[in-house]
Design a protein around this motif. Structure first.
Motif, mmCIF file in Angstrom:
data_model
loop_
_atom_site.group_PDB
_atom_site.id
_atom_site.type_symbol
_atom_site.label_atom_id
_atom_site.label_comp_id
_atom_site.label_asym_id
_atom_site.label_seq_id
_atom_site.Cartn_x
_atom_site.Cartn_y
_atom_site.Cartn_z
ATOM 1 N N TYR A 159 41.225 92.144 115.348
ATOM 2 C CA TYR A 159 40.647 92.975 114.293
ATOM 3 C C TYR A 159 40.814 94.456 114.646
ATOM 4 O O TYR A 159 41.275 95.261 113.830
ATOM 5 C CB TYR A 159 39.167 92.621 114.121
ATOM 6 N N GLY A 191 50.352 77.381 119.043
ATOM 7 C CA GLY A 191 50.535 77.935 117.702
ATOM 8 C C GLY A 191 49.233 78.009 116.917
ATOM 9 O O GLY A 191 48.176 77.607 117.389
ATOM 10 N N ARG A 226 37.287 83.460 115.565
ATOM 11 C CA ARG A 226 37.956 82.741 116.632
ATOM 12 C C ARG A 226 38.229 81.357 116.078
ATOM 13 O O ARG A 226 37.372 80.758 115.461
ATOM 14 C CB ARG A 226 37.062 82.645 117.868
ATOM 15 N N ILE A 246 42.338 85.140 111.706
ATOM 16 C CA ILE A 246 42.171 85.623 113.078
ATOM 17 C C ILE A 246 42.183 87.154 113.177
ATOM 18 O O ILE A 246 41.756 87.707 114.177
ATOM 19 C CB ILE A 246 43.245 85.040 114.035
ATOM 20 N N LEU A 259 35.384 87.678 122.068
ATOM 21 C CA LEU A 259 34.436 87.949 120.991
ATOM 22 C C LEU A 259 35.096 87.842 119.623
ATOM 23 O O LEU A 259 34.468 88.031 118.606
ATOM 24 C CB LEU A 259 33.879 89.371 121.137
ATOM 25 N N GLY A 260 36.403 87.583 119.612
ATOM 26 C CA GLY A 260 37.094 87.535 118.318
ATOM 27 C C GLY A 260 37.240 88.924 117.723
ATOM 28 O O GLY A 260 37.240 89.095 116.508
ATOM 29 N N ASN A 295 46.319 93.622 124.255
ATOM 30 C CA ASN A 295 45.569 92.539 123.616
ATOM 31 C C ASN A 295 46.485 91.364 123.268
ATOM 32 O O ASN A 295 46.157 90.207 123.520
ATOM 33 C CB ASN A 295 44.871 93.090 122.365
ATOM 34 N N GLY A 324 40.425 78.770 117.738
ATOM 35 C CA GLY A 324 40.940 77.716 118.621
ATOM 36 C C GLY A 324 39.893 76.654 118.924
ATOM 37 O O GLY A 324 38.705 76.833 118.670
HETATM 38 P P1 ADP Z 1 39.424 86.711 121.111
HETATM 39 O O1 ADP Z 1 40.633 86.501 121.990
HETATM 40 O O2 ADP Z 1 38.367 87.526 121.741
HETATM 41 O O3 ADP Z 1 38.907 85.438 120.520
HETATM 42 P P2 ADP Z 1 41.207 87.979 119.165
HETATM 43 O O4 ADP Z 1 40.840 88.736 117.924
HETATM 44 O O5 ADP Z 1 42.138 88.631 120.115
HETATM 45 O O6 ADP Z 1 39.842 87.602 119.845
HETATM 46 O O7 ADP Z 1 41.832 86.596 118.709
HETATM 47 C C1 ADP Z 1 41.242 85.872 117.654
HETATM 48 C C2 ADP Z 1 41.627 84.404 117.704
HETATM 49 O O8 ADP Z 1 43.019 84.257 117.411
HETATM 50 C C3 ADP Z 1 41.470 83.758 119.065
HETATM 51 O O9 ADP Z 1 40.144 83.315 119.272
HETATM 52 C C4 ADP Z 1 42.454 82.588 118.987
HETATM 53 O O10 ADP Z 1 41.843 81.519 118.296
HETATM 54 C C5 ADP Z 1 43.563 83.139 118.094
HETATM 55 N N1 ADP Z 1 44.752 83.599 118.855
HETATM 56 C C6 ADP Z 1 45.038 84.873 119.231
HETATM 57 N N2 ADP Z 1 46.217 84.943 119.892
HETATM 58 C C7 ADP Z 1 46.695 83.673 119.938
HETATM 59 C C8 ADP Z 1 47.899 83.072 120.473
HETATM 60 N N3 ADP Z 1 48.840 83.800 121.117
HETATM 61 N N4 ADP Z 1 48.043 81.727 120.305
HETATM 62 C C9 ADP Z 1 47.123 80.988 119.674
HETATM 63 N N5 ADP Z 1 45.980 81.497 119.149
HETATM 64 C C10 ADP Z 1 45.760 82.816 119.270
#
Ligand code: ADP
Length: 377
Positions: free
Chosen positions: A345, A315, A330, A324, A340-341, A280, A332
């Motif tokens: 988690y 970042g 989510r 996050i 799915l965010g 992940n 970004g």
């Molecule tokens: P998803 O990728 O399905 O949205 P995650 O729980 O893996 O769910 O990630 C949650 C949120 O964290 C992402 O939507 C993104 O906004 C942020 N994120 C995760 N990893 C990174 C990363 N390496 N750089 C920047 N933002 C990140």
């Protein structure tokens, strides 16, 4: 906080006598020698009960009671009027309707004073208990509504996310049908055509499987059924294997990959679940930090193993760094990146079950480093 009772009488000896009678009531007793002094105390304290002498020079008990009933803070304090027998009863007290009222007649009988006071104090206790329960019910209602809202939101995102690969599969199949109709089977399905179709179809199916697995994990977490199968594992080998497996995916995103792994780090973990966490983090680096260098490192610090995935993407702002790791969060701005965010988690739950922790260090514009720590045992 201790329950408070207010005694108001212009005669010091009456106050002393009443205080003496009520000393065993597990309540703090405060006294005032005039209506004015009583008002001051009433504004500064929360009383469960007030015993007011009716006949006082200046502001009498009824006048004081009327002011109490017209003031928000003191409106509902129960009042016991202390009257000389035969007197005062023909005066109508305006304000009965807004709170409990009772009378004690002089000369006072200790038993009667105590039992009346007890009734009011226990009513007050009940009232406080009910208020507390009501607060709890309201809180539960709020969190249930929040859970419902987030479930509905999740269902709508999840259906959309599932719909995309399914629609793509359906379209590819329809296109194949049309092609066959037009060209005939042999001409329609050249070797290249079929392998390209298979690759696309596999991608769509993989995406569906991934989404469904995440949803299953979420329901396992919610019902406490996410459990670990611990086995002695070489974490160094496992980290290298996962990194190699995700490498093509990183390459497609224009990311280079380097490894800085301490060798032969052994510990007891659920191999499949830790692979899931690392995958992940690496796929997130590909998704959110494309065209950057990605470094995976593994090192021992005391009795803990630290696995980090560092990228040089855009970042994550400080205010989002905790968020996050929450469900469905989510943050970004790029809505075209699918997800799915749930990944972080679920990762947090998995690492937590291992008695470890997961966190991110990041500065906007300077990339992110996600680290999870596992106990070595
Ligand atoms: P998803 O990728 O399905 O949205 P995650 O729980 O893996 O769910 O990630 C949650 C949120 O964290 C992402 O939507 C993104 O906004 C942020 N994120 C995760 N990893 C990174 C990363 N390496 N750089 C920047 N933002 C990140």
């Amino acid at each position: 906080m201790k329950t408070k009772i207010l005694l108001v009488d212009d005669l010091e000896e009456n106050l002393i006598a009443l205080s003496g009678l009520l000393k065993d009531q597990d309540a703090e007793i405060m006294t005032a020698r005039s209506g004015e002094a009583a008002l001051e105390l009433l504004l500064e304290n929360d009383f469960a009960l007030a015993l007011l002498d009716v006949q006082m020079p200046g502001m009498d008990g009824f006048e004081l009671a009327e002011i109490m009933r017209s003031t928000e803070k003191t409106r509902t304090i129960p009042i016991i009027f202390v009257t000389a027998a035969g007197n005062d009863m023909n005066r109508v007290f305006k304000g009965y309707e807004s709170g409990a009222v009772d009378f004690l007649h002089k000369p006072l009988f200790p038993m009667i004073v105590i039992s009346k006071v007890k009734v009011f104090l226990s009513l007050e206790k009940q009232k406080l208990l009910l208020e507390e329960k009501l607060q709890k019910i309201l809180e539960t209602e709020r969190s249930l509504n929040e859970a419902l809202r987030s479930r509905d939101e999740f269902l709508s995102i999840a259906s959309h996310e599932l719909n995309t690969p399914l629609t793509s599969l359906k379209m590819q199949l329809q296109m194949m049908g049309k092609r066959e109709e037009k060209l005939g089977r042999d001409a329609a399905f050249s070797k290249e055509y079929v392998s390209k179709f298979m690759l696309n179809a596999e991608k769509s199916v993989e995406r569906i499987i991934h989404l469904v697995n995440d949803m299953l994990d979420i329901s396992r977490v919610a019902t406490g059924r996410l459990s670990l199968r611990l086995e002695d594992t070489n974490l160094s080998d496992l980290t290298r294997e996962v990194a190699e497996r995700v490498k093509p995916f990183l390459s497609v995103a224009g990311c280079s990959l380097s490894l800085e792994l301490e060798s032969d780090l052994q510990t007891r973990i659920d191999r499949f679940r830790i692979e899931q966490v690392l995958t992940n983090l690496l796929t997130n680096a590909a998704k959110y930090a494309s065209e950057s260098s990605v470094t995976v490192s593994l090192k021992r610090e005391g009795d803990r193993a630290l696995v980090s995935v560092k990228d040089e993407g855009e970042g994550i702002p400080e205010e989002n760094q905790k968020k996050i790791f929450e469900r469905f969060e989510r943050v970004g701005s790029d809505v075209s990146v699918t997800g799915l965010g749930l990944g972080l988690y679920i990762s947090k739950e998995i690492v937590g079950l291992h008695k470890g922790k997961i966190y991110v260090e990041s500065q906007p514009g300077q990339g992110s480093t996600f680290t999870f720590e596992l106990p070595i045992n």
